[in-house]
Design a protein around this motif. Structure first.
Motif, PDB file in Angstrom:
ATOM      1  N   GLY A 153       0.783  -1.228   0.000  1.00 56.23           N
ATOM      2  CA  GLY A 153       0.000   0.000   0.000  1.00 56.23           C
ATOM      3  C   GLY A 153       0.816   1.279   0.000  1.00 56.23           C
ATOM      4  N   LYS A 154       2.114   1.180  -0.272  1.00 53.75           N
ATOM      5  CA  LYS A 154       2.967   2.363  -0.249  1.00 53.75           C
ATOM      6  C   LYS A 154       3.308   2.882  -1.640  1.00 53.75           C
ATOM      7  CE  LYS A 154       5.070   1.299   4.174  1.00 53.75           C
ATOM      8  NZ  LYS A 154       6.311   1.062   4.907  1.00 53.75           N
ATOM      9  N   TYR A 155       3.101   2.078  -2.655  1.00 54.00           N
ATOM     10  CA  TYR A 155       3.500   2.454  -4.005  1.00 54.00           C
ATOM     11  C   TYR A 155       2.402   2.150  -5.014  1.00 54.00           C
ATOM     12  CZ  TYR A 155       8.108   2.625  -1.920  1.00 54.00           C
ATOM     13  OH  TYR A 155       9.164   2.923  -1.109  1.00 54.00           O
ATOM     14  N   PHE A 156       2.414   2.917  -6.104  1.00 57.59           N
ATOM     15  CA  PHE A 156       1.640   2.580  -7.286  1.00 57.59           C
ATOM     16  C   PHE A 156       2.580   1.898  -8.267  1.00 57.59           C
ATOM     17  CE2 PHE A 156      -1.264   6.309  -6.369  1.00 57.59           C
ATOM     18  CZ  PHE A 156      -2.410   5.552  -6.234  1.00 57.59           C
ATOM     19  N   GLN A 157       2.136   0.824  -8.862  1.00 56.89           N
ATOM     20  CA  GLN A 157       2.848   0.264 -10.003  1.00 56.89           C
ATOM     21  C   GLN A 157       2.221   0.914 -11.226  1.00 56.89           C
ATOM     22  OE1 GLN A 157       1.942  -3.859  -9.229  1.00 56.89           O
ATOM     23  NE2 GLN A 157       4.030  -4.222  -8.535  1.00 56.89           N
ATOM     24  N   ALA A 158       3.030   1.567 -12.040  1.00 56.91           N
ATOM     25  CA  ALA A 158       2.523   2.271 -13.216  1.00 56.91           C
ATOM     26  C   ALA A 158       2.727   1.425 -14.463  1.00 56.91           C
ATOM     27  CB  ALA A 158       3.236   3.616 -13.370  1.00 56.91           C
ATOM     28  N   TYR A 159       1.690   1.368 -15.275  1.00 57.50           N
ATOM     29  CA  TYR A 159       1.720   0.630 -16.540  1.00 57.50           C
ATOM     30  C   TYR A 159       1.183   1.544 -17.626  1.00 57.50           C
ATOM     31  CZ  TYR A 159       2.063  -3.463 -13.497  1.00 57.50           C
ATOM     32  OH  TYR A 159       2.455  -4.367 -12.553  1.00 57.50           O
ATOM     33  N   VAL A 160       1.466   1.201 -18.878  1.00 55.94           N
ATOM     34  CA  VAL A 160       0.937   1.962 -20.006  1.00 55.94           C
ATOM     35  C   VAL A 160       0.375   0.977 -21.030  1.00 55.94           C
ATOM     36  CG1 VAL A 160       3.145   2.076 -21.258  1.00 55.94           C
ATOM     37  CG2 VAL A 160       1.416   3.828 -21.649  1.00 55.94           C
ATOM     38  N   THR A 161      -0.722   1.363 -21.672  1.00 55.92           N
ATOM     39  CA  THR A 161      -1.294   0.533 -22.736  1.00 55.92           C
ATOM     40  C   THR A 161      -0.978   1.161 -24.079  1.00 55.92           C
ATOM     41  OG1 THR A 161      -3.414   1.689 -22.842  1.00 55.92           O
ATOM     42  CG2 THR A 161      -3.241  -0.108 -21.264  1.00 55.92           C
ATOM     43  N   ASN A 162      -1.004   0.325 -25.121  1.00 56.64           N
ATOM     44  CA  ASN A 162      -0.819   0.869 -26.466  1.00 56.64           C
ATOM     45  C   ASN A 162      -2.154   1.375 -27.004  1.00 56.64           C
ATOM     46  OD1 ASN A 162      -2.154  -1.494 -27.063  1.00 56.64           O
ATOM     47  ND2 ASN A 162      -0.524  -2.380 -28.292  1.00 56.64           N
ATOM     48  N   GLU A 198      -4.260   0.286 -29.134  1.00 58.44           N
ATOM     49  CA  GLU A 198      -5.331  -0.706 -29.269  1.00 58.44           C
ATOM     50  C   GLU A 198      -5.702  -1.347 -27.925  1.00 58.44           C
ATOM     51  OE1 GLU A 198      -2.309  -1.157 -31.032  1.00 58.44           O
ATOM     52  OE2 GLU A 198      -3.051   0.124 -32.645  1.00 58.44           O
ATOM     53  N   GLU A 199      -4.983  -0.948 -26.872  1.00 58.60           N
ATOM     54  CA  GLU A 199      -5.179  -1.507 -25.536  1.00 58.60           C
ATOM     55  C   GLU A 199      -5.034  -3.028 -25.534  1.00 58.60           C
ATOM     56  OE1 GLU A 199      -8.694   0.038 -23.694  1.00 58.60           O
ATOM     57  OE2 GLU A 199      -8.094   2.107 -24.018  1.00 58.60           O
ATOM     58  N   THR A 200      -4.131  -3.513 -26.380  1.00 58.01           N
ATOM     59  CA  THR A 200      -3.895  -4.956 -26.461  1.00 58.01           C
ATOM     60  C   THR A 200      -2.614  -5.355 -25.750  1.00 58.01           C
ATOM     61  OG1 THR A 200      -2.761  -4.646 -28.572  1.00 58.01           O
ATOM     62  CG2 THR A 200      -5.103  -5.203 -28.657  1.00 58.01           C
ATOM     63  N   LYS A 201      -1.805  -4.378 -25.385  1.00 54.40           N
ATOM     64  CA  LYS A 201      -0.543  -4.662 -24.723  1.00 54.40           C
ATOM     65  C   LYS A 201      -0.370  -3.707 -23.546  1.00 54.40           C
ATOM     66  CE  LYS A 201       4.396  -5.014 -25.658  1.00 54.40           C
ATOM     67  NZ  LYS A 201       5.460  -4.740 -26.616  1.00 54.40           N
ATOM     68  N   ILE A 202       0.031  -4.255 -22.421  1.00 56.75           N
ATOM     69  CA  ILE A 202       0.277  -3.441 -21.231  1.00 56.75           C
ATOM     70  C   ILE A 202       1.742  -3.610 -20.847  1.00 56.75           C
ATOM     71  CG2 ILE A 202      -0.286  -3.084 -18.804  1.00 56.75           C
ATOM     72  CD1 ILE A 202      -3.082  -4.165 -19.396  1.00 56.75           C
ATOM     73  N   GLU A 203       2.441  -2.493 -20.710  1.00 60.28           N
ATOM     74  CA  GLU A 203       3.855  -2.523 -20.341  1.00 60.28           C
ATOM     75  C   GLU A 203       4.057  -1.887 -18.970  1.00 60.28           C
ATOM     76  OE1 GLU A 203       6.505  -0.820 -23.237  1.00 60.28           O
ATOM     77  OE2 GLU A 203       5.268  -1.532 -24.890  1.00 60.28           O
ATOM     78  N   TYR A 204       4.898  -2.543 -18.163  1.00 63.23           N
ATOM     79  CA  TYR A 204       5.255  -2.000 -16.852  1.00 63.23           C
ATOM     80  C   TYR A 204       6.173  -0.799 -17.050  1.00 63.23           C
ATOM     81  CZ  TYR A 204       7.716  -1.567 -12.422  1.00 63.23           C
ATOM     82  OH  TYR A 204       8.291  -1.075 -11.285  1.00 63.23           O
ATOM     83  N   LEU A 205       5.939   0.284 -16.315  1.00 65.02           N
ATOM     84  CA  LEU A 205       6.809   1.457 -16.370  1.00 65.02           C
ATOM     85  C   LEU A 205       7.741   1.477 -15.160  1.00 65.02           C
ATOM     86  CD1 LEU A 205       4.230   4.165 -17.491  1.00 65.02           C
ATOM     87  CD2 LEU A 205       5.902   2.993 -18.901  1.00 65.02           C
ATOM     88  N   GLN A 206       7.209   1.693 -13.974  1.00 66.01           N
ATOM     89  CA  GLN A 206       7.989   1.668 -12.741  1.00 66.01           C
ATOM     90  C   GLN A 206       7.058   1.871 -11.561  1.00 66.01           C
ATOM     91  OE1 GLN A 206      10.342   5.331 -13.609  1.00 66.01           O
ATOM     92  NE2 GLN A 206       9.906   5.866 -11.483  1.00 66.01           N
TER      93      GLN A 206
END
Length: 75
Positions: free
Chosen positions: A48-57, A59-67
Motif C-alpha cells: 500500500g505504499k506504491y503505485f505500479q505504473a503501466y501503459v497501454t498501447n 489498441e489496448e492490447t498490450k500493457i507494459e510495466y513502467l515503474q
C-alpha cells in the motif's frame, strides 16, 4: 450515523484536492515516460505504499510495466 462513518466522510474540497494531486501525478508519469496520460494504469502494491505504473498501447492490447511510484501525499 456511526462514529466510524463520520470519520471516513470526505468533503467536496478534499475530493477535489485529491483529484488535482492525482491529475498532476498522471502528468508527471506521462512526462517521465513520454506517454499519453489517458493510457496510464495504476495498481497499488501489496504494502500500500506504491503505485505500479503501466501503459497501454493505442489498441489496448498490450500493457507494459513502467515503474513503481510512491503514492502522492494528498493531505
Amino acid at each position: 450515523m456511526s462514529e466510524e462513518t463520520k470519520n471516513t466522510e470526505l468533503s467536496t474540497d478534499k475530493v477535489l484536492h485529491i483529484a488535482d494531486v492525482m491529475h498532476l501525478f498522471y502528468q508527471e508519469i506521462a512526462k517521465d515516460h513520454k506517454v499519453y496520460k489517458d493510457r496510464i494504469l495504476l495498481a497499488i502494491t501489496d504494502n500500500g505504499k506504491y503505485f505500479q505504473a503501466y501503459v497501454t498501447n493505442e489498441e489496448e492490447t498490450k500493457i507494459e510495466y513502467l515503474q513503481d511510484y510512491a503514492i502522492p501525499n494528498c493531505a
